[in-house]
Design an enzyme around this catalytic site. Structure first.
Site, PDB file in Angstrom:
ATOM      1  N   HIS A 140      12.700  57.927 -28.594  1.00  0.00           N
ATOM      2  CA  HIS A 140      13.208  57.923 -27.222  1.00  0.00           C
ATOM      3  C   HIS A 140      12.488  58.967 -26.364  1.00  0.00           C
ATOM      4  CE1 HIS A 140      16.541  55.137 -27.983  1.00  0.00           C
ATOM      5  NE2 HIS A 140      16.601  55.707 -29.179  1.00  0.00           N
ATOM      6  N   ALA A 187       9.342  63.345 -51.697  1.00  0.00           N
ATOM      7  CA  ALA A 187      10.717  63.133 -51.239  1.00  0.00           C
ATOM      8  C   ALA A 187      11.077  64.095 -50.110  1.00  0.00           C
ATOM      9  CB  ALA A 187      11.680  63.316 -52.403  1.00  0.00           C
TER      10      ALA A 187
END
Length: 225
Positions: A140, A187
């Site tokens: 955004h 990870a």
């Protein structure tokens, strides 16, 4: 008077147990056959459903339910692709039209993965994506703080993930990133910049810590500047 000869108690018990075991095995086999038949019918029905909804759905591919698939006409899935339960895959409409998400042959997407595109997200052959990975080609626009973040003002750039890449648990891949083939992302890493082929990258933001040397056939540490 005729004499009634009863079998010894242990023999009667054995006979009863044997009968129950045989009945259980027969019932279990029957349930197994019914389960396999029903499973095959369910898979066939799901396949017809996904073929009707998606731009492409290759042989022996599967999408486990529940799944949130948005903009199916912009999603192409190759052959032998496994998408596990609770996947959220969204090819969203933008000013340029329907986005494009392509997942090539043999890739595996584990539970709770979220892939969102307003331009393009491309995933190569035999990519392994662990659980809770987020891949997006947009975010955004917050340049004007007076507008709410959900005002549909987006900043977007295509994302591509090369063949044989492994994304570890909880990895985030952001807009404009290209991950080269045969790379590993550790990870929890947040990938904000492109990663070269044959690299291991970790951290937030992710940085390359190892590169594969084909001559030595070893993963060698990268000297940080």
């Amino acid at each position: 008077n005729k004499e009634i000869v009863l079998a010894p108690t242990s023999d009667r018990i054995s006979s009863t147990i044997s009968g129950k075991v045989a009945f259980y095995q027969l019932t279990k086999a029957h349930r197994s056959i019914v389960s396999r038949v029903w499973g095959g019918v369910t898979r066939a029905m799901l396949r017809v459903y996904w073929i009707s909804r998606l731009d492409g759905f290759g042989r022996k591919s599967s999408i486990a339910l529940p799944a949130a698939i948005v903009g199916g006409s912009g999603i192409h899935i190759g052959s032998r692709v496994q998408i596990w339960r609770n996947a959220r895959i969204e090819a969203l409409e933008s000013m340029s039209g329907r986005a494009n998400i392509r997942i090539a042959d043999g890739s595996v997407i584990q539970p709770y993965v979220h892939i969102g595109a307003v331009v393009s997200v491309s995933i190569g052959h035999y990519v392994l994506i662990a659980s809770r990975v987020y891949i997006s080609d947009h975010d955004h626009d917050f340049s004007n703080p007076s507008k709410p973040p959900d005002s549909n003002m987006l900043v977007a750039a295509a994302v591509s993930i090369g063949n044989y890449v492994w994304l570890g648990e909880g990895v985030i891949v952001l807009k404009g990133v290209h991950i080269g083939e045969h790379s590993v992302i550790g990870a929890g890493s947040v990938v904000t910049k492109s990663v070269p082929p044959y690299s291991v990258a970790v951290g937030a933001p992710a940085r390359v810590i190892r590169r594969y040397d084909p001559l030595l056939e070893e993963w060698l540490p990268v000297v940080q500047q």
